[in-house]
Scaffold this active site. Structure first.
Site, PDB file in Angstrom:
ATOM      1  N   CYS A  66       0.531  -1.283  -0.034  1.00 25.58           N
ATOM      2  CA  CYS A  66      -0.288  -0.288  -0.371  1.00 25.58           C
ATOM      3  C   CYS A  66       0.934   1.087  -0.241  1.00 25.58           C
ATOM      4  CB  CYS A  66      -0.978   0.089   1.490  1.00 25.58           C
ATOM      5  SG  CYS A  66      -1.907   1.078   0.591  1.00 25.58           S
ATOM      6  N   LEU A  67       1.229   1.932  -1.195  1.00 25.68           N
ATOM      7  CA  LEU A  67       1.918   3.243  -1.361  1.00 25.68           C
ATOM      8  C   LEU A  67       1.281   4.086  -2.509  1.00 25.68           C
ATOM      9  CD1 LEU A  67       4.649   3.821  -0.661  1.00 25.68           C
ATOM     10  CD2 LEU A  67       5.733   3.515  -3.050  1.00 25.68           C
TER      11      LEU A  67
END
Lengths: 85, 182
Positions: free
Chosen positions: B110-111
């Site tokens: 999750c970036l």
């Protein structure tokens, strides 16, 4: 001394006047063309946004088409509006 | 422009004849990734590996953080660059099992710049720095591993011990982590 010109060849150079040398999207030279084109110049023009950022027209149009809502400049994330001046 | 116009004419005339040599033209994604890789400026904690040196579209990034919770760990990420790059971000997966609020058991990361905040002026280098930052500052908001996120926001000491335990190889919260120390 009288000189008679028998033949001459006109040579002209051109370049885009932009803030940068390369398109931020494809990273190709502005004076070259986007990767989908073969010849630089009028067929692969540059366009400016009102935010002053500049891209190959084909690159920015392709990006805007992939963003159905919130069309923003990929450089500064301001709303993208073509500068028609 | 005179030359250009004549070139255009030649192009029109020669439209039907195939290009000499018949070499396959590099795709836009290949051209762009070549530039990205050439200009890659890796921090000293990161390394790349190209399983097939002729294929710049698929490669691995190895991060060995030298500070923070994940110091002494070694984490491998796979990058798959699709034909729409740079209009779409590369697909990045973490191949090392890691106890981290922003990385799940399937290796999804999750970036923001890998998803909603991607823009085509970003480069592979931007992603490398983004991933490195995740190890320095795991973000308990909007987590993929909710348990890890809760521990991080409630007790950083326990989180630190859990990270160590997972990196040495062992169970944390009923999930087994393989050893990934350098």
């Amino acid at each position: 001394m009288k000189v008679t010109i028998k033949k001459w060849t006109g040579v002209a150079t051109w370049k885009w006047v932009a803030n940068d040398d390369n398109c931020g999207i494809c990273r190709m030279a502005f004076d070259g063309c986007c990767p989908d084109c073969k010849l630089p110049g009028d067929d692969c023009p540059l366009v400016w946004g009102q935010c002053s950022h500049c891209f190959h027209m084909h690159c920015i149009v392709k990006w805007l088409q992939s963003q159905p809502v919130n069309q923003q400049c990929p450089m500064c994330r301001q709303e993208w509006k073509f500068n028609n001046k | 422009m005179i030359k250009l116009f004549s070139l255009k004419q030649q192009k029109k005339d020669g439209e039907t004849t195939p290009r000499a040599g018949n070499q396959k033209k590099a795709s836009a994604a290949q051209l762009r990734i070549t530039k990205d890789i050439n200009e890659l400026n890796l921090p000293k904690t990161c390394n790349t590996e190209f399983p097939d040196p002729d294929d710049l579209l698929n490669f691995k990034l190895i991060i060995c953080p030298d500070e923070g919770f994940y110091k002494t760990g070694r984490f491998v990420f796979s990058f798959k660059v699709g034909p729409n790059y740079p209009h779409e971000p590369p697909k990045v997966k973490c191949e090392t099992q890691v106890y981290h609020p922003n990385i799940d058991q399937q290796g999804n990361v999750c970036l923001n710049i890998l998803r909603e905040d991607w823009k085509p002026v970003l480069t592979i280098n931007s992603i490398v720095y983004g991933l490195q930052y995740l190890f320095l500052e795991p973000n308990p908001e909007d987590p993929l591993n909710k348990e890890a996120a809760e521990v991080l926001s409630s007790n950083r000491r326990v989180f630190e011990t859990n990270v160590q335990k997972a990196m040495r190889g062992g169970y944390v919260g009923g999930i087994y982590f393989e050893r990934c120390l350098k």
